[in-house]
Structure formats: C-alpha cells, structure tokens
Design a protein around this motif. Structure first.
Motif, PDB file in Angstrom:
ATOM      1  N   ASP A 114     -29.351  39.790  -2.120  1.00  0.00           N
ATOM      2  CA  ASP A 114     -28.785  38.785  -3.023  1.00  0.00           C
ATOM      3  C   ASP A 114     -28.537  39.359  -4.413  1.00  0.00           C
ATOM      4  OD1 ASP A 114     -28.784  36.932  -1.028  1.00  0.00           O
ATOM      5  OD2 ASP A 114     -30.606  35.899  -1.683  1.00  0.00           O
ATOM      6  N   GLU A 115     -29.441  40.207  -4.863  1.00  0.00           N
ATOM      7  CA  GLU A 115     -29.260  40.836  -6.173  1.00  0.00           C
ATOM      8  C   GLU A 115     -28.084  41.805  -6.155  1.00  0.00           C
ATOM      9  OE1 GLU A 115     -33.476  41.379  -8.253  1.00  0.00           O
ATOM     10  OE2 GLU A 115     -33.470  42.159  -6.208  1.00  0.00           O
ATOM     11  N   ARG A 116     -27.942  42.528  -5.080  1.00  0.00           N
ATOM     12  CA  ARG A 116     -26.799  43.458  -4.973  1.00  0.00           C
ATOM     13  C   ARG A 116     -25.479  42.693  -4.955  1.00  0.00           C
ATOM     14  NH1 ARG A 116     -27.552  48.811  -2.124  1.00  0.00           N
ATOM     15  NH2 ARG A 116     -26.142  48.160  -0.472  1.00  0.00           N
ATOM     16  N   ARG A 117     -25.452  41.588  -4.222  1.00  0.00           N
ATOM     17  CA  ARG A 117     -24.229  40.792  -4.170  1.00  0.00           C
ATOM     18  C   ARG A 117     -23.877  40.232  -5.549  1.00  0.00           C
ATOM     19  NH1 ARG A 117     -25.712  37.408  -0.672  1.00  0.00           N
ATOM     20  NH2 ARG A 117     -26.063  35.610  -2.018  1.00  0.00           N
ATOM     21  N   ALA A 118     -24.884  39.763  -6.272  1.00  0.00           N
ATOM     22  CA  ALA A 118     -24.645  39.223  -7.612  1.00  0.00           C
ATOM     23  C   ALA A 118     -24.166  40.324  -8.555  1.00  0.00           C
ATOM     24  CB  ALA A 118     -25.926  38.581  -8.148  1.00  0.00           C
ATOM     25  N   HIS A 119     -24.785  41.483  -8.465  1.00  0.00           N
ATOM     26  CA  HIS A 119     -24.394  42.627  -9.292  1.00  0.00           C
ATOM     27  C   HIS A 119     -22.938  43.000  -9.036  1.00  0.00           C
ATOM     28  CE1 HIS A 119     -24.934  46.603 -11.238  1.00  0.00           C
ATOM     29  NE2 HIS A 119     -24.212  47.064 -10.241  1.00  0.00           N
ATOM     30  N   ARG A 120     -22.554  43.009  -7.794  1.00  0.00           N
ATOM     31  CA  ARG A 120     -21.184  43.359  -7.441  1.00  0.00           C
ATOM     32  C   ARG A 120     -20.197  42.288  -7.891  1.00  0.00           C
ATOM     33  NH1 ARG A 120     -23.022  45.208  -1.346  1.00  0.00           N
ATOM     34  NH2 ARG A 120     -23.634  47.358  -1.870  1.00  0.00           N
ATOM     35  N   SER A 121     -20.618  41.030  -7.779  1.00  0.00           N
ATOM     36  CA  SER A 121     -19.741  39.940  -8.191  1.00  0.00           C
ATOM     37  C   SER A 121     -19.411  40.037  -9.673  1.00  0.00           C
ATOM     38  CB  SER A 121     -20.413  38.599  -7.892  1.00  0.00           C
ATOM     39  OG  SER A 121     -19.627  37.517  -8.352  1.00  0.00           O
ATOM     40  N   ILE A 122     -20.398  40.407 -10.469  1.00  0.00           N
ATOM     41  CA  ILE A 122     -20.217  40.483 -11.918  1.00  0.00           C
ATOM     42  C   ILE A 122     -19.459  41.747 -12.325  1.00  0.00           C
ATOM     43  CG2 ILE A 122     -21.449  40.724 -14.118  1.00  0.00           C
ATOM     44  CD1 ILE A 122     -23.722  39.055 -12.818  1.00  0.00           C
ATOM     45  N   ARG A 164     -15.519  43.917   2.152  1.00  0.00           N
ATOM     46  CA  ARG A 164     -16.620  43.136   2.721  1.00  0.00           C
ATOM     47  C   ARG A 164     -17.944  43.361   1.986  1.00  0.00           C
ATOM     48  NH1 ARG A 164     -15.374  42.839   8.276  1.00  0.00           N
ATOM     49  NH2 ARG A 164     -14.641  40.723   7.804  1.00  0.00           N
ATOM     50  N   PHE A 165     -18.116  44.514   1.365  1.00  0.00           N
ATOM     51  CA  PHE A 165     -19.374  44.788   0.670  1.00  0.00           C
ATOM     52  C   PHE A 165     -19.603  43.816  -0.488  1.00  0.00           C
ATOM     53  CE2 PHE A 165     -16.590  46.848  -2.309  1.00  0.00           C
ATOM     54  CZ  PHE A 165     -17.282  46.945  -3.516  1.00  0.00           C
ATOM     55  N   LEU A 166     -18.536  43.199  -1.002  1.00  0.00           N
ATOM     56  CA  LEU A 166     -18.669  42.259  -2.107  1.00  0.00           C
ATOM     57  C   LEU A 166     -19.377  40.978  -1.679  1.00  0.00           C
ATOM     58  CD1 LEU A 166     -15.106  42.595  -3.681  1.00  0.00           C
ATOM     59  CD2 LEU A 166     -17.246  43.528  -4.606  1.00  0.00           C
ATOM     60  N   ASP A 167     -19.312  40.650  -0.399  1.00  0.00           N
ATOM     61  CA  ASP A 167     -19.863  39.390   0.106  1.00  0.00           C
ATOM     62  C   ASP A 167     -21.197  39.541   0.820  1.00  0.00           C
ATOM     63  OD1 ASP A 167     -17.547  38.005  -0.780  1.00  0.00           O
ATOM     64  OD2 ASP A 167     -16.485  38.662   1.026  1.00  0.00           O
ATOM     65  N   ASP A 168     -21.637  40.775   1.034  1.00  0.00           N
ATOM     66  CA  ASP A 168     -22.871  40.996   1.787  1.00  0.00           C
ATOM     67  C   ASP A 168     -23.641  42.147   1.149  1.00  0.00           C
ATOM     68  OD1 ASP A 168     -24.874  41.643   3.709  1.00  0.00           O
ATOM     69  OD2 ASP A 168     -23.655  40.744   5.285  1.00  0.00           O
ATOM     70  N   GLY A 169     -24.780  41.826   0.552  1.00  0.00           N
ATOM     71  CA  GLY A 169     -25.559  42.829  -0.161  1.00  0.00           C
ATOM     72  C   GLY A 169     -26.204  43.877   0.718  1.00  0.00           C
ATOM     73  N   ARG A 170     -26.166  43.705   2.028  1.00  0.00           N
ATOM     74  CA  ARG A 170     -26.737  44.713   2.926  1.00  0.00           C
ATOM     75  C   ARG A 170     -25.790  45.883   3.147  1.00  0.00           C
ATOM     76  NH1 ARG A 170     -27.617  41.072   8.021  1.00  0.00           N
ATOM     77  NH2 ARG A 170     -25.548  40.435   7.288  1.00  0.00           N
ATOM     78  N   ILE A 171     -24.516  45.680   2.853  1.00  0.00           N
ATOM     79  CA  ILE A 171     -23.506  46.704   3.138  1.00  0.00           C
ATOM     80  C   ILE A 171     -23.453  47.727   2.006  1.00  0.00           C
ATOM     81  CG2 ILE A 171     -21.052  47.116   3.527  1.00  0.00           C
ATOM     82  CD1 ILE A 171     -20.858  44.301   4.678  1.00  0.00           C
ATOM     83  N   CYS A 172     -23.429  48.992   2.369  1.00  0.00           N
ATOM     84  CA  CYS A 172     -23.249  50.063   1.395  1.00  0.00           C
ATOM     85  C   CYS A 172     -21.758  50.326   1.194  1.00  0.00           C
ATOM     86  CB  CYS A 172     -23.948  51.335   1.870  1.00  0.00           C
ATOM     87  SG  CYS A 172     -25.753  51.219   1.853  1.00  0.00           S
ATOM     88  N   LEU A 173     -21.444  51.129   0.198  1.00  0.00           N
ATOM     89  CA  LEU A 173     -20.042  51.491  -0.021  1.00  0.00           C
ATOM     90  C   LEU A 173     -19.551  52.484   1.025  1.00  0.00           C
ATOM     91  CD1 LEU A 173     -19.351  51.928  -3.851  1.00  0.00           C
ATOM     92  CD2 LEU A 173     -18.474  50.202  -2.294  1.00  0.00           C
ATOM     93  N   SER A 174     -20.443  53.242   1.590  1.00  0.00           N
ATOM     94  CA  SER A 174     -20.019  54.292   2.527  1.00  0.00           C
ATOM     95  C   SER A 174     -20.969  54.377   3.708  1.00  0.00           C
ATOM     96  CB  SER A 174     -19.983  55.652   1.810  1.00  0.00           C
ATOM     97  OG  SER A 174     -21.313  56.113   1.593  1.00  0.00           O
TER      98      SER A 174
END
Length: 258
Positions: A114-122, A164-174
């Motif tokens: 959830d924190e990763r998703r929020a970080h990416r959203s911002i 898709r990584f923007l919507d799911d904090g479990r996904i890495c960029l690579s």
C-alpha cells in the motif's frame, strides 16, 4: 535444450514468503512448457515479452487468469542500444525519462504494498502518463521501419502491462530478479556447453533450483548441501521442510561455519 527460471522474491514489498528460484528444462523453446509449469497458478507474472507466454494472459484461462506485468528494464534496453550506438535523439530522451521513473522507485524499495502504491501515485503516475503521451506523439513522426519506432511499439503495444505497477504495490518495475538467476547459465554455458542429454538437462535444472534458492536466502550453498546430504538418511520424510534453505536454523549455520 532450454533452461527456464521462475523466481519468487517478495522482499521488495516486505512480503512474508521467502525467496526461491525454480528451474525447468525443456528440449525446445515452446511457450507450452511455461503453461505446464505454472499449472494452476493464477495471479501476477512479470516477464519479458516472449510471444510464447501469450496464452498465459488469456482472460479465459483456467483455473484463473494471469495478469501480465511488463518489464521496464527490457523496454529501456531497446532505447539504450539506439541511444548508445546511434545517438538517436528520441531514444536518448526515452532513456532519460525511464531512468527518472527508476530513480523514484528506489525510494519505495522495501515498503509495504500500500505504501509503494501511494508513493507511485504521488511521484510516478504523472511521469508515466507524460511518457505515454510523448511516445505516441513521437511515434506518429516515425516510419514503421525506423528502429526507434520498433522500440516505441514494444512499449505502447503492452502499455497496460507496463503501467500495472502503478495499481499494485507488489509489482516491481522489472523482472531483474529472474534475469539475475538465469545469468549464471548464460555465462557458464560458454564453458560447459552441454548437459549431455534430456535427463541431464532435468538434473541440471534441479541442481540450479537448490543452489540458487540457497543463494537468494543468503546461505552458502556448499555448506547447506553438505549438511543436508549428511542428515537426509536419518531425517523423517514428513519433516523434509525443515531442511529447506529458509528453515535452515541459525544454530545449524553457526555449527557448519565452525
């Protein structure tokens, strides 16, 4: 013959499962093998854009769909080669924009989903949206045969999977975790070339599974295997899980080190 690897590494999002790598052998490069190995799995798979994986992402797949998460490192590599070798202006700009997204991602490494998703959203979402618009604008200026056009198409044709990584904090960029796990094979085959037979290929895959999983768990594979092979004859089969790398206790590690 081919060796494939499936890697589970939840550490970037603080997941509970220990890291592991499973290797599989096949006599050819057919994507049907991946369908067999993944079996009843459904969830997220992050991989390169190998066409053989296409049926994995079929919405009607049984027992459930697999959602594709594309690899930004593969997309970047296509632009980087053009930027490095041909000094293509669009490719240079694309690399700069993708690097900015990777730089933001480093600050999210290890955070909860959830924190990763929020970080990416911002911080990342606007950059990703700007990149898509910029790619579409520049693609319209290029001929279909232009090398830079092919690099852009690689991204745009899979844009949903890339974003898709923007919507799911479990996904890495690579999928670099899998790339790192397959690299020893790519380097080593220059020296040993062959596994000898199909049976040898399957044995090789089994050994790589043990060794690489130990390494992912920061365990010396030689010490772990030496201890496990010594204990196996008297170890209860119902407690075989005790000997897995992530269950190999700290006292055992200290004893082996001593």
């Amino acid at each position: 013959g081919r060796l494939w690897t499936v890697v589970r590494d939840d550490r970037p999002f603080g997941g509970p499962e220990p890291p592991a790598a499973a290797y599989f052998y096949s006599p050819d490069r057919s994507g049907a093998h991946a369908e067999t190995w993944l079996g009843d799995f459904h969830g997220i798979v992050q991989a390169d854009a190998f066409s053989g994986f296409g049926r994995l992402y079929d919405p009607g797949r049984k027992p459930g769909p697999i959602r594709e998460a594309a690899c930004w490192a593969h997309a970047r590599r296509k632009f980087f080669e053009l930027a490095d070798l041909k000094k293509a202006p669009i490719a240079i700009e694309a690399v700069t924009r993708i690097d900015a997204i990777f730089a933001i991602e480093r600050a999210a490494n290890g955070l909860a989903p959830d924190e990763r998703r929020a970080h990416r959203s911002i911080r990342s979402a606007a950059l990703v949206a700007d990149l898509e618009a910029w790619l579409r604008e520049n693609r319209a200026k290029l001929s279909a045969k232009a090398p830079t056009a092919a690099a852009i198409d690689y991204l745009l044709k899979r844009w949903t999977a890339f974003a898709r990584f923007l919507d799911d904090g479990r996904i890495c960029l690579s999928n670099n975790a899998a790339e790192r796990s397959i690299r020893p094979i790519a380097v080593g085959r220059r020296n040993w070339t062959f596994a000898g037979s199909d049976a040898g290929g399957h044995r090789t895959a089994a050994l790589y599974t043990l060794i690489e999983t130990a390494k992912l768990n920061r365990i010396d594979p030689q010490a772990w295997l030496a201890d496990v092979l010594t204990r196996l004859p008297d170890h209860p089969a119902r407690r075989i899980d005790d000997l897995l790398p992530w269950n190999w206790t700290q006292p055992q590690r200290r004893q082996i080190a001593a």
